[in-house]
Motif scaffolding. Structure first.
Motif, PDB file in Angstrom:
ATOM      1  N   UNK A  34       0.850  -1.302   0.138  1.00 44.86           N
ATOM      2  CA  UNK A  34       0.075  -0.028   0.386  1.00 44.86           C
ATOM      3  C   UNK A  34       0.814   1.168   0.056  1.00 44.86           C
ATOM      4  N   UNK A  35       0.478   2.242  -0.500  1.00 49.32           N
ATOM      5  CA  UNK A  35       1.162   3.277  -0.762  1.00 49.32           C
ATOM      6  C   UNK A  35       1.086   4.687   0.365  1.00 49.32           C
ATOM      7  N   UNK A  36       1.702   5.378   0.561  1.00 48.15           N
ATOM      8  CA  UNK A  36       1.589   6.760   1.313  1.00 48.15           C
ATOM      9  C   UNK A  36       0.352   7.376   1.123  1.00 48.15           C
ATOM     10  N   UNK A  37      -0.138   7.174  -0.388  1.00 51.89           N
ATOM     11  CA  UNK A  37      -1.369   7.949  -0.860  1.00 51.89           C
ATOM     12  C   UNK A  37      -2.463   7.297  -0.189  1.00 51.89           C
ATOM     13  N   UNK A  38      -2.438   6.090   0.187  1.00 57.36           N
ATOM     14  CA  UNK A  38      -3.489   5.257   0.684  1.00 57.36           C
ATOM     15  C   UNK A  38      -3.629   5.616   2.111  1.00 57.36           C
ATOM     16  N   UNK A  39      -2.796   6.122   2.906  1.00 59.19           N
ATOM     17  CA  UNK A  39      -2.703   6.425   4.136  1.00 59.19           C
ATOM     18  C   UNK A  39      -3.134   8.045   4.236  1.00 59.19           C
ATOM     19  N   UNK A  40      -2.543   8.961   3.181  1.00 55.03           N
ATOM     20  CA  UNK A  40      -3.160  10.126   3.141  1.00 55.03           C
ATOM     21  C   UNK A  40      -4.476  10.262   2.717  1.00 55.03           C
ATOM     22  N   UNK A  41      -5.198   9.193   2.213  1.00 52.46           N
ATOM     23  CA  UNK A  41      -6.495   9.206   1.725  1.00 52.46           C
ATOM     24  C   UNK A  41      -7.234   9.125   3.227  1.00 52.46           C
ATOM     25  N   UNK A  42      -6.949   8.219   4.120  1.00 55.04           N
ATOM     26  CA  UNK A  42      -7.510   7.916   5.354  1.00 55.04           C
ATOM     27  C   UNK A  42      -7.461   9.370   5.981  1.00 55.04           C
ATOM     28  N   UNK A  43      -6.229  10.135   6.152  1.00 51.63           N
ATOM     29  CA  UNK A  43      -6.086  11.253   7.007  1.00 51.63           C
ATOM     30  C   UNK A  43      -7.543  12.398   6.389  1.00 51.63           C
ATOM     31  N   UNK A  44      -7.527  12.317   5.023  1.00 46.45           N
ATOM     32  CA  UNK A  44      -8.704  12.998   4.471  1.00 46.45           C
ATOM     33  C   UNK A  44     -10.038  12.826   5.023  1.00 46.45           C
ATOM     34  N   UNK A  45     -10.157  11.514   4.937  1.00 41.30           N
ATOM     35  CA  UNK A  45     -11.620  10.970   5.399  1.00 41.30           C
ATOM     36  C   UNK A  45     -11.753  11.200   7.001  1.00 41.30           C
ATOM     37  N   UNK A  46     -10.795  10.907   7.594  1.00 37.42           N
ATOM     38  CA  UNK A  46     -10.936  11.455   9.112  1.00 37.42           C
ATOM     39  C   UNK A  46     -11.127  13.055   9.219  1.00 37.42           C
ATOM     40  N   UNK A  47     -10.393  13.593   8.497  1.00 44.13           N
ATOM     41  CA  UNK A  47     -10.501  15.080   8.567  1.00 44.13           C
ATOM     42  C   UNK A  47     -12.095  15.435   8.317  1.00 44.13           C
ATOM     43  N   UNK A  48     -12.669  15.028   7.361  1.00 44.43           N
ATOM     44  CA  UNK A  48     -14.073  15.264   7.166  1.00 44.43           C
ATOM     45  C   UNK A  48     -15.152  14.894   8.306  1.00 44.43           C
ATOM     46  N   UNK A  49     -14.822  13.382   8.864  1.00 41.77           N
ATOM     47  CA  UNK A  49     -15.438  13.115   9.934  1.00 41.77           C
ATOM     48  C   UNK A  49     -15.543  14.114  11.113  1.00 41.77           C
ATOM     49  N   UNK A  50     -13.993  14.671  11.299  1.00 44.04           N
ATOM     50  CA  UNK A  50     -13.819  15.195  12.418  1.00 44.04           C
ATOM     51  C   UNK A  50     -14.535  16.861  12.388  1.00 44.04           C
ATOM     52  N   UNK A  51     -14.797  17.200  11.137  1.00 37.94           N
ATOM     53  CA  UNK A  51     -15.679  18.405  11.407  1.00 37.94           C
ATOM     54  C   UNK A  51     -16.882  18.283  12.260  1.00 37.94           C
ATOM     55  N   UNK A  52     -17.539  16.990  12.413  1.00 41.67           N
ATOM     56  CA  UNK A  52     -18.390  16.527  13.283  1.00 41.67           C
ATOM     57  C   UNK A  52     -18.361  16.311  14.618  1.00 41.67           C
ATOM     58  N   UNK A  53     -17.273  15.205  14.516  1.00 47.39           N
ATOM     59  CA  UNK A  53     -16.769  14.647  15.694  1.00 47.39           C
ATOM     60  C   UNK A  53     -15.722  15.198  16.655  1.00 47.39           C
ATOM     61  N   UNK A  54     -15.149  16.270  16.230  1.00 45.97           N
ATOM     62  CA  UNK A  54     -13.926  16.995  16.968  1.00 45.97           C
ATOM     63  C   UNK A  54     -12.687  16.147  16.604  1.00 45.97           C
ATOM     64  N   UNK A  55     -11.754  16.286  17.364  1.00 51.10           N
ATOM     65  CA  UNK A  55     -10.491  15.725  17.039  1.00 51.10           C
ATOM     66  C   UNK A  55     -10.418  14.406  16.989  1.00 51.10           C
ATOM     67  N   UNK A  56      -9.662  13.621  16.119  1.00 51.43           N
ATOM     68  CA  UNK A  56      -9.367  12.153  16.142  1.00 51.43           C
ATOM     69  C   UNK A  56      -8.190  11.826  16.328  1.00 51.43           C
ATOM     70  N   UNK A  57      -7.669  10.897  17.224  1.00 52.36           N
ATOM     71  CA  UNK A  57      -6.225  10.511  17.549  1.00 52.36           C
ATOM     72  C   UNK A  57      -6.265   9.204  16.575  1.00 52.36           C
ATOM     73  N   UNK A  58      -5.186   9.178  15.372  1.00 58.69           N
ATOM     74  CA  UNK A  58      -5.249   8.051  14.554  1.00 58.69           C
ATOM     75  C   UNK A  58      -4.067   7.265  15.016  1.00 58.69           C
ATOM     76  N   UNK A  59      -4.128   6.113  15.087  1.00 61.96           N
ATOM     77  CA  UNK A  59      -2.907   5.035  15.116  1.00 61.96           C
ATOM     78  C   UNK A  59      -2.800   4.231  13.990  1.00 61.96           C
ATOM     79  N   UNK A  60      -1.595   4.370  13.356  1.00 58.19           N
ATOM     80  CA  UNK A  60      -1.342   3.462  12.160  1.00 58.19           C
ATOM     81  C   UNK A  60      -0.410   2.233  12.522  1.00 58.19           C
ATOM     82  N   UNK A  61      -1.150   1.177  12.345  1.00 59.65           N
ATOM     83  CA  UNK A  61      -0.255  -0.030  12.571  1.00 59.65           C
ATOM     84  C   UNK A  61       0.331  -0.687  11.288  1.00 59.65           C
ATOM     85  N   UNK A  62       1.678  -0.939  11.569  1.00 57.84           N
ATOM     86  CA  UNK A  62       2.503  -1.579  10.560  1.00 57.84           C
ATOM     87  C   UNK A  62       2.048  -3.250  10.389  1.00 57.84           C
TER      88      UNK A  62
END
Length: 391
Positions: A216-244
């Protein structure tokens, strides 16, 4: 003329003796969302909260836009707050709503008199305000059943509030009133919607994402960041844990039957997620699973993956929804266009040609005897990365 925002609590009004706890959390969330706009006063009364700017630099348009996304608010309106005197209320209603009245064809006036000391009752207020509006806007007609414009006059403790049609809020419960849970987030359509739905029920969110470079590429993870940023507009800050997750997936590929690859992988994800969630003080896991949507989401498959979770409940808010319903919500919260970006996540790595759709727990446990389950999990969890996501 003073302009404020008037908010209706909605569902919170059904709470009992602990209602103030929910209302206080809602105000806390609102203050956090608006803290950078300037000095604002929050006045709470019955099932209504008034948001009043107390310095000129407050951008009321931006405040209104942000408040529309705050869970716990059923409806909101921009209002004129004026003196409780009919000689002030009547001209203020005509002036403040001038543009809306100009473009409407039908209207009605609704009055609410919370301050019973006010000399006119609600029908009298409606009659006087409605008459004045008709005098100034002869093109209008009264429609008490289905008007284009509802003119509201609310007589409360400190002011009379005048506003037009209400705007629907995000609804739900204030984030933080129902505890904290961890969402297993991929780059697909479902998991961001599941996160949004549980935040709407008052859950503070953490997020867990499994990355498998170089598959999987770095772009795939950046995509997750973007998705969570949209959700965070409703939920407030989100702490993301990335598991290798690369080593675990390679070990599964080399040592397990191909038709069980996906299920063994998901069991590892659930084990890792439970440990991470407990370390972060979460009380539940959230997934985007929906019965029969894919091979790994049959009832038997779900049973096999959940069997490894020992101490936390698993919430599946999409479990009975079809894809069209999920897509509708994803469009509403602006995650759909991000989700369909062509960057694959680890769930698509080593996908079997013919996955087992009716697996048994015993078969999976036997397959896992070829793996150092605890050692692989310990290795992955010793190399976690954390990212803070803000809306």
């Amino acid at each position: 003329m003073k302009e404020v925002i008037l908010l209706k609590n909605g569902e919170l009004a059904l709470k009992g003796l602990n209602r103030h706890t929910f209302e206080n959390q809602l105000i806390k969330n609102m203050k956090y969302r608006l803290h950078d706009l300037g000095k604002i006063r929050y006045v709470q009364s019955q099932s209504t909260i008034m948001v009043e700017p107390i310095d000129e630099r407050v951008d009321l348009d931006e405040a209104f836009r942000r408040l529309k996304l705050v869970f716990g608010i059923a409806a909101l309106s921009r209002c004129a707050a004026v003196e409780k005197n009919m000689d002030v209320i009547i001209p203020a209603a005509c002036e403040y709503l001038k543009e809306e009245l100009m473009f409407a064809k039908t209207f009605k006036v609704v009055a609410k008199r919370s301050d019973k000391r006010f000399p006119l009752n609600s029908p009298q207020i409606c009659m006087e305000v409605g008459g004045a509006i008709l005098d100034e806007n002869p093109h209008l007609t009264v429609d008490v059943h289905n008007p284009e414009l509802v003119v509201s006059v609310e007589i409360r403790d400190n002011y009379a509030y005048i506003h037009g049609n209400q705007t629907k809020g995000a609804g739900g419960m204030p984030v933080g009133t129902s505890g904290q849970a961890a969402i297993l987030i991929s780059g697909g359509i479902d998991s961001p919607v599941a996160a949004w739905m549980m935040a709407k029920r008052g859950l503070k969110l953490s997020a867990i994402h499994f990355a498998s470079p170089p598959y999987t590429s770095q772009r795939a993870e950046m995509k997750v960041h973007q998705l969570l940023k949209q959700v965070a507009k409703y939920s407030g800050d989100i702490n993301l844990c990335v598991v290798p997750f690369t080593h675990i997936q390679e070990e599964i590929k080399d040592n397990c039957p191909e038709d069980l690859f996906t299920l063994v992988m998901r069991r590892f994800m659930m084990r890792c997620s439970e440990r991470i969630a407990l370390d972060q003080g979460c009380s539940a896991l959230i997934t985007g699973e929906s019965v029969a949507q894919v091979a790994s989401q049959t009832m038997q498959a779900i049973r096999c993956t959940e069997a490894v979770v020992e101490d936390l409940p698993v919430f599946r808010p999409l479990i009975g929804m079809d894809k069209d319903e999920v897509i509708e919500i994803s469009r509403k919260i602006d995650t759909f266009d991000i989700s369909i970006q062509p960057y694959e996540d680890c769930c698509t790595v080593f996908t079997p040609k013919h996955p087992r759709t009716r697996p048994q727990v015993k078969a999976l446990e036997e397959a896992e005897t070829a793996l150092d389950v605890e050692g692989l999990i310990d290795e992955a969890l010793s190399n976690l990365r954390f990212v803070s996501i803000s809306g």
